[in-house]
Scaffold this motif. Structure first.
Motif, PDB file in Angstrom:
ATOM      1  N   GLN A  84      -4.364  16.052   1.034  1.00 25.73           N
ATOM      2  CA  GLN A  84      -5.618  15.605   1.386  1.00 25.73           C
ATOM      3  C   GLN A  84      -5.834  16.343   2.771  1.00 25.73           C
ATOM      4  O   GLN A  84      -6.790  16.811   3.158  1.00 25.73           O
ATOM      5  CB  GLN A  84      -5.748  14.264   1.671  1.00 25.73           C
ATOM      6  N   LYS A 127      -1.139  -0.215  -7.194  1.00 24.36           N
ATOM      7  CA  LYS A 127       0.034   0.118  -7.044  1.00 24.36           C
ATOM      8  C   LYS A 127       0.948  -1.076  -7.017  1.00 24.36           C
ATOM      9  O   LYS A 127       2.061  -0.926  -7.591  1.00 24.36           O
ATOM     10  CB  LYS A 127       0.150   0.936  -5.527  1.00 24.36           C
ATOM     11  N   ARG A 140     -14.874   3.756   1.272  1.00 22.35           N
ATOM     12  CA  ARG A 140     -13.656   4.301   1.334  1.00 22.35           C
ATOM     13  C   ARG A 140     -12.437   3.055   0.995  1.00 22.35           C
ATOM     14  O   ARG A 140     -11.602   3.307   0.343  1.00 22.35           O
ATOM     15  CB  ARG A 140     -13.065   5.302   2.343  1.00 22.35           C
ATOM     16  N   GLU A 172      -0.937  12.862   0.674  1.00 23.28           N
ATOM     17  CA  GLU A 172      -1.493  12.752   1.943  1.00 23.28           C
ATOM     18  C   GLU A 172      -1.482  14.256   2.143  1.00 23.28           C
ATOM     19  O   GLU A 172      -2.607  14.870   2.802  1.00 23.28           O
ATOM     20  CB  GLU A 172      -0.792  12.142   2.656  1.00 23.28           C
ATOM     21  N   HIS A 215      -1.951  -1.601   2.198  1.00 24.68           N
ATOM     22  CA  HIS A 215      -1.303  -1.529   0.768  1.00 24.68           C
ATOM     23  C   HIS A 215       0.311  -2.292   0.800  1.00 24.68           C
ATOM     24  O   HIS A 215       0.829  -2.950  -0.082  1.00 24.68           O
ATOM     25  CB  HIS A 215      -0.778  -0.081   0.277  1.00 24.68           C
ATOM     26  N   ASP A 217       2.085   7.747  -0.500  1.00 25.50           N
ATOM     27  CA  ASP A 217       2.108   8.877  -1.457  1.00 25.50           C
ATOM     28  C   ASP A 217       2.253  10.126  -0.545  1.00 25.50           C
ATOM     29  O   ASP A 217       0.936  10.649  -0.355  1.00 25.50           O
ATOM     30  CB  ASP A 217       1.305   8.927  -2.548  1.00 25.50           C
TER      31      ASP A 217
HETATM   32  C1  LIG Z   1      -5.165   5.523  -1.216  1.00 28.78           C
HETATM   33  C2  LIG Z   1      -3.884   5.969  -1.636  1.00 28.78           C
HETATM   34  O1  LIG Z   1      -2.514   5.667  -0.934  1.00 28.78           O
HETATM   35  C3  LIG Z   1      -2.073   6.046   0.349  1.00 28.78           C
HETATM   36  C4  LIG Z   1      -3.288   6.411   1.345  1.00 28.78           C
HETATM   37  C5  LIG Z   1      -3.978   7.565   1.065  1.00 28.78           C
HETATM   38  C6  LIG Z   1      -5.610   7.708   1.763  1.00 28.78           C
HETATM   39  O2  LIG Z   1      -6.025   6.832   2.563  1.00 28.78           O
HETATM   40  O3  LIG Z   1      -5.940   8.806   1.094  1.00 28.78           O
HETATM   41  C7  LIG Z   1      -3.563   8.719   0.530  1.00 28.78           C
HETATM   42  C8  LIG Z   1      -2.202   8.434  -0.181  1.00 28.78           C
HETATM   43  C9  LIG Z   1      -1.497   7.217   0.103  1.00 28.78           C
HETATM   44  O4  LIG Z   1      -0.478   7.489   1.105  1.00 28.78           O
HETATM   45  C10 LIG Z   1      -3.463   6.918  -2.777  1.00 28.78           C
HETATM   46  O5  LIG Z   1      -2.315   6.978  -2.902  1.00 28.78           O
HETATM   47  O6  LIG Z   1      -4.571   7.358  -3.350  1.00 28.78           O
END
Ligand SMILES: C=C(O[C@@H]1C=C(C(=O)O)C=C[C@H]1O)C(=O)O
Length: 111
Positions: free
Chosen positions: A72, A56, A45, A69, A105, A65
């Motif tokens: 998810q 990004k 992951r 989130e 990030h 994002d």
């Molecule tokens: C991985 C990302 O970046 C960030 C991390 C996420 C994650 O760990 O699932 C989800 C959203 C974002 O805040 C994404 O934008 O997909």
């Protein structure tokens, strides 16, 4: 590293019944396998999220994002409930991982 499945310690006294010890050892072997799988899945992951972080940064997108989130968390809570896992725990666990991803990030964006 200690082999927790087979090493007796304060939590598994020497005098316990052989059948109980055998069952405990067997269950702990399963737990060790599951923990190994969790580590490997988390590593995969994080490999994917690192790629998202680079993408990004290249395209000047924000590290977090919140809409993604929310989706998810909703999905994971539903999966947890269906699997008889506490959805509150599932949400806390995902939030813990996401916070670390966002930290990565932000670091990629600063680099
Ligand atoms: C991985 C990302 O970046 C960030 C991390 C996420 C994650 O760990 O699932 C989800 C959203 C974002 O805040 C994404 O934008 O997909």
């Amino acid at each position: 590293m200690t082999d927790h499945a087979t090493t007796p310690d304060a939590g598994t006294p020497e005098g316990i019944d052989d059948a109980v010890r055998a069952e405990l050892t067997s269950l702990r072997e399963s737990i060790d396998n599951i923990d190994a799988a969790v580590v490997h899945m988390l590593a995969e992951r994080f490999k994917a999220t690192q790629r998202v972080g680079r993408l990004k940064a290249e395209h000047k997108l924000p590290p977090a994002d919140p809409a993604r989130e929310r989706d998810q968390i909703k999905r994971l809570r539903e999966l947890a409930a269906g699997a008889h896992l506490d959805p509150v725990f599932a949400e806390k666990f995902l939030n813990f991982i996401i916070a670390e991803v966002i930290r990565h990030h932000e670091a990629i964006a600063r680099a």
